[in-house]
Design a protein around this motif. Structure first.
Motif, PDB file in Angstrom:
ATOM      1  N   SER A 240      49.893  76.459  10.385  1.00  0.00           N
ATOM      2  CA  SER A 240      49.518  77.131  11.624  1.00  0.00           C
ATOM      3  C   SER A 240      50.459  76.749  12.759  1.00  0.00           C
ATOM      4  N   PRO A 241      50.685  77.663  13.713  1.00  0.00           N
ATOM      5  CA  PRO A 241      51.453  77.294  14.902  1.00  0.00           C
ATOM      6  C   PRO A 241      50.693  76.361  15.826  1.00  0.00           C
ATOM      7  N   GLY A 242      49.355  76.287  15.680  1.00  0.00           N
ATOM      8  CA  GLY A 242      48.575  75.385  16.515  1.00  0.00           C
ATOM      9  C   GLY A 242      47.566  76.102  17.380  1.00  0.00           C
ATOM     10  N   PRO A 243      46.800  75.331  18.164  1.00  0.00           N
ATOM     11  CA  PRO A 243      45.666  75.878  18.924  1.00  0.00           C
ATOM     12  C   PRO A 243      46.014  76.948  19.945  1.00  0.00           C
ATOM     13  N   GLU A 266      54.381  69.514  12.509  1.00  0.00           N
ATOM     14  CA  GLU A 266      54.564  68.076  12.673  1.00  0.00           C
ATOM     15  C   GLU A 266      53.841  67.270  11.603  1.00  0.00           C
ATOM     16  N   ASP A 267      52.915  67.904  10.883  1.00  0.00           N
ATOM     17  CA  ASP A 267      52.214  67.202   9.799  1.00  0.00           C
ATOM     18  C   ASP A 267      53.093  67.038   8.567  1.00  0.00           C
ATOM     19  N   PHE A 297      60.522  80.173  13.155  1.00  0.00           N
ATOM     20  CA  PHE A 297      60.102  78.889  13.708  1.00  0.00           C
ATOM     21  C   PHE A 297      59.888  77.820  12.638  1.00  0.00           C
ATOM     22  N   ALA A 298      60.011  78.194  11.364  1.00  0.00           N
ATOM     23  CA  ALA A 298      59.611  77.297  10.286  1.00  0.00           C
ATOM     24  C   ALA A 298      60.540  76.105  10.102  1.00  0.00           C
ATOM     25  N   SER A 307      62.879  75.692  17.948  1.00  0.00           N
ATOM     26  CA  SER A 307      61.501  75.599  17.469  1.00  0.00           C
ATOM     27  C   SER A 307      60.968  74.176  17.585  1.00  0.00           C
ATOM     28  N   ARG A 308      59.755  74.070  18.098  1.00  0.00           N
ATOM     29  CA  ARG A 308      59.060  72.785  18.176  1.00  0.00           C
ATOM     30  C   ARG A 308      57.837  72.761  17.271  1.00  0.00           C
ATOM     31  N   ILE A 309      57.668  73.809  16.489  1.00  0.00           N
ATOM     32  CA  ILE A 309      56.476  73.886  15.638  1.00  0.00           C
ATOM     33  C   ILE A 309      56.846  73.960  14.163  1.00  0.00           C
TER      34      ILE A 309
END
Length: 800
Positions: A240-243, A266-267, A297-298, A307-309
């Motif tokens: 996921s890209p996040g919240p 980041e995981d 972004f991967a 990309s930071r995600i």
């Protein structure tokens, strides 16, 4: 408008359908071209017609309440930022007969197979471009064309596994494809929640309506994903890209529903070509990722360096065949609007047959004949960017209809096409069909598009028997997007015969428990801080209530004890003589932020309890109600916190995540009590400070029962610092911390005791041998510093 629905005057649905008319030249889901109600709709409409307006309103409210309780939301983006909005359910479902759906499904399966072949060619031999079936510039200049993926054969052999198609009904009643969704299709989880909510609205009708269930579709996909693993020691994750993503709720919901890990970039770490998850038990392999972020972004190393995600090295792992990606990186290329102009011919080339389900007519303006045709027919076309992946009716600021001026410029459309033809496409102006929506006690036709989902299983492509429909709020087709106020309806595929009541359970004869230690470090970090933040809120509320109770007793804030408590509260970020609602709400929001990042591991009841706390914090009385009124409100707030703690700490399964949540609470409580006792059990503290400490420690009754003497420093230190049975005592919390750490991965490793459990043991033992008079104010402050130091050790051990 034309074609009113014919109903006998005595028919119970007459009032419901009064004024229901088809728009001229527009297909309608409820009625056919003759104005007759489609047979598949009749039982539902008759059922709805027998209900009073009040009953319908109550049932709709029940469905909406379910969605609120479940925390279903989408993120609305605006110039001022983003905001979570409640899911906009249109309560009347779209109903399609299974025979019609079977025809649609056949077309979607053919299209899915076609897109797979196109992807395999474009990232492989590239015969379509070489043979002139697809212009080279539509590939080479496409931002979704990922050169690093050329020649990379996906693990498992397939580029596409999960697809969505936006479809609509044309004026002649046939169905056609508006757009293909191959990048990271969203909506399947929302379709599930739509189904649950709608079935609750029409509980008595749904049970006997022969509506095809959705569970088999998801079970087939889950099993297919698990089948891509090399063995049972590896895992499946949803990336996921996040919240902050607009469909983050769906990511968390699907992760819970399918039992997959919810991961962010980041995981993950790539080690020796393999993708590993950072967990509290160390690096663990993951070899299947369902990607919910855009491909570029991967991997910041080989794709988008900004990309930071993403995860550095992800492309290398794919190239080495170490991880299966669903869908393959670069598959977003297939969503390109201009491709629709060439897919009909490509289908004949690659599959030897015509498209069973045509797509919207499209002309690429990079070819002279097509460009001339678009210019000649511009009045009835939508003209926009060729490489866009937006649907024709989705306003994107760069698509115009007819001979209007180009957006943001003074050039006419004809000049625009002449100058930038290869960058543009013309598409027929979309005429979406309408479907009934309940408005002011009657059914009204509103424009609709339907999103259908297709998954690859070991037995071939499988189509979800339903999906969800986007419903416009006006007759304007561009208003069906939720970002523009549209709503969403469930889609029922109805049979003439009873359907199987399917579930996600395949009834295996054996089962295997998952490892408790497989908890991503990021999730553990957020659960730990969730525990800490909630405890901080509770401590602050107890202190504030104590201040307001004493203010009510004395009528003035000039008493030494109130001044001392005021200074102490100021150190916690509160000024009790000023409005406390905002400061208290900020602390609750800290907790909600952490919980929001682990929604897949957090119960719906727990989330709603946190939301209730946020609402209660914002409603705290202002300074004009200082004293009794505020104290009562804070007391009620404490009871709500106790309810939250009961839901989370007592009902949560004792997975590793619960241990980190408990660690956070225990460490914060120990730290806070050290500070409280150092302040209010000090020899220089004002009169009444000891009683205040006992009150803040929620131990008034325990003190009265345990000690036959009046409150003094020794009794307070004994009860709130050294007692092994008082859940507010420092020693009790250190015991809890010691017990939980002993059960975390790595704590029982052979050899010398690791640093974290050794330090906890030192603190626990050191406190156990002290008497009340030996635990001085200076000792309490040192102990507070030592407990704070444990947080760093926990982070270094498990969150790094």
């Amino acid at each position: 408008m034309t074609g009113r629905v014919a109903t006998p005057p005595s028919d119970p649905v007459a009032a419901l359908l009064r004024g229901y008319e088809r728009y001229a030249g527009v297909a309608d889901e409820l009625v056919d071209a003759k104005g007759e109600m489609r047979p598949v709709w009749r039982p539902f409409v008759q059922h709805l017609g027998r209900l009073s307006r009040d009953t319908v309103a109550a049932r709709f409210a029940r469905g909406d309440q379910y969605l609120r309780d479940a925390g279903v939301f989408y993120r609305l983006y605006a110039e001022s930022g983003s905001d979570e909005r409640s899911w906009p359910l249109s309560h009347v479902p779209v109903i399609v007969h299974e025979t019609e759906w079977d025809e649609i499904s056949a077309g979607l399966i053919q299209r899915a197979e076609l897109l797979e072949k196109v992807a395999a060619d474009l990232y492989g031999p590239n015969k379509l471009v070489a043979g002139g079936h697809l212009p080279a510039q539509l590939v080479a200049q496409n931002p979704e064309w990922l050169r690093p993926m050329v020649g990379v054969v996906p693990k498992g052999g397939h580029f596409l596994h999960f697809l969505a198609f936006e479809i609509g009904r044309s004026p002649d009643g046939s169905w056609f494809v508006l757009g293909d969704r191959t990048q990271a299709p969203s909506g399947a989880g929302f379709a599930l929640e739509n189904r649950v909510a709608t079935s609750r609205v029409f509980t008595d009708f749904f049970a006997g309506a022969n509506v095809h269930r959705l569970a088999a579709f998801f079970r087939g996909f889950r099993d297919a994903m698990n089948g891509l693993r090399k063995d049972e020691s590896t895992r499946v994750g949803i990336l996921s890209p996040g919240p902050m993503n607009d469909t983050y709720f769906e990511h968390t919901y699907i992760a819970r529903y399918l039992g997959f890990m919810l991961l962010e970039g980041e995981d993950l770490v790539v080690q020796d070509g393999a993708v590993m998850v950072r967990t509290v038990a160390g690096l663990k392999p993951v070899d299947v990722l369902w990607r919910r972020l855009d491909a570029r972004f991967a991997d910041p190393l080989e794709l988008d360096p900004s990309s930071r995600i993403g995860t550095p090295g992800m492309v290398g792992a794919l190239r080495a065949g170490q991880v299966a990606m669903v869908n393959a990186l670069g598959s977003g290329l297939l969503e390109t609007r201009a491709f629709l102009a060439f897919l009909p011919r490509i289908c004949e080339v690659l599959m030897g047959e015509r498209l069973k389900l045509p797509n919207i007519a499209t002309w690429w303006c990079g070819q002279s004949a097509e460009r001339a045709y678009v210019l000649a027919n511009a009045e009835r076309m939508l003209i926009g960017p060729a490489l866009s992946n937006r649907l024709p009716f989705e306003a994107d600021g760069a698509t115009v209809q007819g001979r209007a001026f180009r957006p943001g410029a003074h050039a006419a459309v004809s000049d625009w096409i002449a100058a930038e033809g290869p960058a543009l496409v013309g598409q027929e102006a979309v005429t979406l069909s309408t479907t009934p929506a309940y408005v002011d006690g009657r059914l009204r036709p509103l424009p609709m598009s339907l999103r259908a989902f297709v998954v690859r299983t070991p037995d071939g492509w499988q189509v979800m028997p339903g999906g969800y429909a986007r419903i416009g709020r006006t007759k304007d087709a561009s208003a069906i997007a939720m970002q523009r106020g549209g709503s969403v309806a469930d889609v029922w595929i109805v049979s003439d015969k009873p359907v199987e009541a399917d579930t996600m359970v395949a009834a295996p004869e054996t089962f295997r428990r998952s490892e408790l230690g497989v908890l991503p470090s990021r999730a553990a970090d957020n659960l730990y801080w969730l525990g800490r933040y909630v405890e901080r809120v509770e401590t602050a509320v107890r202190l504030l209530r104590a201040w307001h109770l004493r203010l009510a007793e004395s009528g003035t804030a000039d008493r030494p004890l109130l001044k001392s408590l005021g200074k102490y509260l100021a150190a916690h970020g509160f000024d009790p003589v000023q409005p406390i609602a905002e400061a208290l709400a900020e602390r609750v929001d800290d907790a909600r932020s952490c919980a929001g990042k682990v929604r897949d591991r957090f119960s719906t009841d727990g989330w709603m309890a946190l939301s209730d706390l946020a609402a209660a914090a914002s409603a705290m009385p202002g300074p004009d109600h200082a004293g009794d009124d505020t104290a009562r409100a804070l007391g009620q707030f404490l009871r709500q916190i106790a309810g939250f703690s009961g839901l989370v700490h007592e009902n949560m399964y004792r997975f590793t995540g619960w241990r980190f949540l408990t660690l956070g609470r225990a460490l914060e409580r120990a730290n806070s009590m050290c500070w409280t006792l150092a302040t209010f059990a000090d020899a220089k503290a004002p009169e009444g400070a000891l009683d205040l400490a006992v009150e803040v420690g929620d131990s008034l009754m325990s003190h009265r029962r345990r000690y036959t003497v009046a409150t003094n420093r020794a009794t307070v230190i004994d009860l709130l610092a050294l007692d092994d049975r008082n859940p507010r005592a420092i020693f009790f919390q250190l015991s809890e911390i010691r017990n939980q750490i002993a059960k975390l991965p790595g704590s029982d490793a052979a050899g010398p005791m690791p640093q974290l459990p050794r330090r906890v043991l030192e603190l626990h033992t050191g406190l156990a041998v002290l008497s009340p008079d030996e635990l001085t104010t200076d000792g309490l402050l040192k102990l507070r510093g030592a407990t704070a130091g444990l947080s760093g050790l926990i982070a270094d051990t498990y969150f790094g």
